[in-house]
Design a protein around this motif. Sequence first.
Motif, PDB file in Angstrom:
ATOM      1  N   UNK A   2       0.821  -1.200   0.000  1.00 26.34           N
ATOM      2  CA  UNK A   2       0.000   0.000   0.000  1.00 26.34           C
ATOM      3  C   UNK A   2       0.862   1.259   0.000  1.00 26.34           C
ATOM      4  N   UNK A   3       2.065   1.144   0.592  1.00 26.36           N
ATOM      5  CA  UNK A   3       2.983   2.287   0.619  1.00 26.36           C
ATOM      6  C   UNK A   3       4.419   1.761   0.589  1.00 26.36           C
ATOM      7  N   UNK A   4       5.266   2.417  -0.198  1.00 30.26           N
ATOM      8  CA  UNK A   4       6.680   2.060  -0.265  1.00 30.26           C
ATOM      9  C   UNK A   4       7.482   3.138   0.444  1.00 30.26           C
ATOM     10  N   UNK A   5       8.262   2.737   1.428  1.00 28.62           N
ATOM     11  CA  UNK A   5       9.055   3.696   2.197  1.00 28.62           C
ATOM     12  C   UNK A   5      10.520   3.730   1.769  1.00 28.62           C
ATOM     13  N   UNK A   6      11.103   2.550   1.554  1.00 25.63           N
ATOM     14  CA  UNK A   6      12.544   2.469   1.294  1.00 25.63           C
ATOM     15  C   UNK A   6      12.832   1.506   0.151  1.00 25.63           C
ATOM     16  N   UNK A   7      13.740   1.905  -0.733  1.00 29.22           N
ATOM     17  CA  UNK A   7      14.238   1.026  -1.784  1.00 29.22           C
ATOM     18  C   UNK A   7      15.764   1.035  -1.707  1.00 29.22           C
ATOM     19  N   UNK A   8      16.330  -0.135  -1.484  1.00 22.57           N
ATOM     20  CA  UNK A   8      17.782  -0.268  -1.413  1.00 22.57           C
ATOM     21  C   UNK A   8      18.243  -1.229  -2.507  1.00 22.57           C
ATOM     22  N   UNK A  83       7.248   6.303  -5.237  1.00 22.02           N
ATOM     23  CA  UNK A  83       7.058   7.242  -4.142  1.00 22.02           C
ATOM     24  C   UNK A  83       7.855   6.948  -2.892  1.00 22.02           C
ATOM     25  N   UNK A  84       8.945   6.213  -3.009  1.00 19.09           N
ATOM     26  CA  UNK A  84       9.756   5.874  -1.837  1.00 19.09           C
ATOM     27  C   UNK A  84      10.411   7.123  -1.258  1.00 19.09           C
ATOM     28  N   UNK A  85      10.446   7.199   0.081  1.00 20.51           N
ATOM     29  CA  UNK A  85      11.053   8.343   0.749  1.00 20.51           C
ATOM     30  C   UNK A  85      12.542   8.199   0.959  1.00 20.51           C
ATOM     31  N   UNK A  86      13.048   6.974   0.904  1.00 20.78           N
ATOM     32  CA  UNK A  86      14.482   6.712   1.054  1.00 20.78           C
ATOM     33  C   UNK A  86      14.931   5.785  -0.062  1.00 20.78           C
ATOM     34  N   UNK A  87      15.937   6.217  -0.821  1.00 23.13           N
ATOM     35  CA  UNK A  87      16.442   5.427  -1.940  1.00 23.13           C
ATOM     36  C   UNK A  87      17.964   5.439  -1.893  1.00 23.13           C
ATOM     37  N   UNK A  88      18.554   4.261  -2.020  1.00 22.15           N
ATOM     38  CA  UNK A  88      20.013   4.169  -2.014  1.00 22.15           C
ATOM     39  C   UNK A  88      20.463   3.114  -3.011  1.00 22.15           C
ATOM     40  N   UNK A 149       4.512  -0.756   3.658  1.00 23.96           N
ATOM     41  CA  UNK A 149       3.365  -1.122   4.494  1.00 23.96           C
ATOM     42  C   UNK A 149       2.281  -1.769   3.649  1.00 23.96           C
ATOM     43  N   UNK A 150       1.650  -2.801   4.203  1.00 21.39           N
ATOM     44  CA  UNK A 150       0.516  -3.438   3.559  1.00 21.39           C
ATOM     45  C   UNK A 150      -0.487  -3.827   4.624  1.00 21.39           C
ATOM     46  N   UNK A 151      -1.747  -3.414   4.429  1.00 23.94           N
ATOM     47  CA  UNK A 151      -2.813  -3.684   5.385  1.00 23.94           C
ATOM     48  C   UNK A 151      -2.449  -3.202   6.778  1.00 23.94           C
ATOM     49  N   UNK A 152      -1.762  -2.055   6.857  1.00 19.77           N
ATOM     50  CA  UNK A 152      -1.422  -1.468   8.145  1.00 19.77           C
ATOM     51  C   UNK A 152      -0.239  -2.106   8.837  1.00 19.77           C
ATOM     52  N   UNK A 153       0.437  -3.043   8.190  1.00 20.35           N
ATOM     53  CA  UNK A 153       1.571  -3.721   8.808  1.00 20.35           C
ATOM     54  C   UNK A 153       2.842  -3.496   7.998  1.00 20.35           C
ATOM     55  N   UNK A 154       3.995  -3.352   8.663  1.00 16.32           N
ATOM     56  CA  UNK A 154       5.258  -3.184   7.936  1.00 16.32           C
ATOM     57  C   UNK A 154       5.620  -4.471   7.209  1.00 16.32           C
ATOM     58  N   UNK A 155       6.210  -4.327   6.031  1.00 21.36           N
ATOM     59  CA  UNK A 155       6.566  -5.485   5.220  1.00 21.36           C
ATOM     60  C   UNK A 155       7.848  -5.183   4.449  1.00 21.36           C
ATOM     61  N   UNK A 156       8.681  -6.198   4.291  1.00 18.05           N
ATOM     62  CA  UNK A 156       9.930  -6.074   3.536  1.00 18.05           C
ATOM     63  C   UNK A 156      10.054  -7.249   2.579  1.00 18.05           C
TER      64      UNK A 156
END
Length: 229
Positions: A2-8, A83-88, A149-156
């Motif tokens: 649902x949301x992407x925060x970090x892409x490494x 839309x990731x907020x952190x990319x490295x 995040x997916x369904x309100x839970x963190x996921x990697x």
Amino acid sequence: MDRVDTVLCCAAPDTRRHRGPAMFEAMMHGAGLPFTAPRGGVPTVVHGWSEPEWTLFPPPVGRRLVHQVYEMADLDVLAELCGAGTIAFKAGTEFTAVNRALGLFAALRARTGRPRTTRHWTPLVRAASWLVGRFGDEAGGFTVTVSGERDGRPITRRLGMTARQDGGRIPSLLAGIAVDHVLAGRLQTTGLVPLHSWLAPHELRTALRERGISLWRRDDEEGWRPWEE
């Protein structure tokens, strides 16, 4: 997700094959050079060959020390795409001492601003790389770790690819696949063409495997396992 925060993204190039001077000039030029990268959604000044960390690549590559390399297109493309907020984007050779030495050089250059140019270093570094490469391996690899995040839970989720021979060809694989599509008349759009607009995921997996690339996945803290269809 649902949301992407970090892409490494992490690259493990092979050290057996010798590279041309352009690659070394780019590597040395970027060491210690400041550029802006998204960190937590905030544009942040970072330096080339900084932020060291240990990364586990799929077999046969294994554990490597990687550093944030110089400014890459990923910083713009992935931010717009997901839309990731952190990319490295990080990379490291199989020789930890070489990675640490380059990181130290970058740290000193970032602090002192010297040397201002590194072009005259290229022949020396390239010669040293050739010598070290005589003891190196042809295997290479690449991984992508996406957290969100997916369904309100963190996921990697983690995906990886490895080549047991001639690992240095991995960066050119998409270009080769694109050439196949152009010659077959399946890709006729000119200009900048987003990958997902002309190559479906199953087509990508098939094309990579046809080129001798092994695909892997890793969930949570488990080890790498082959990526089955």
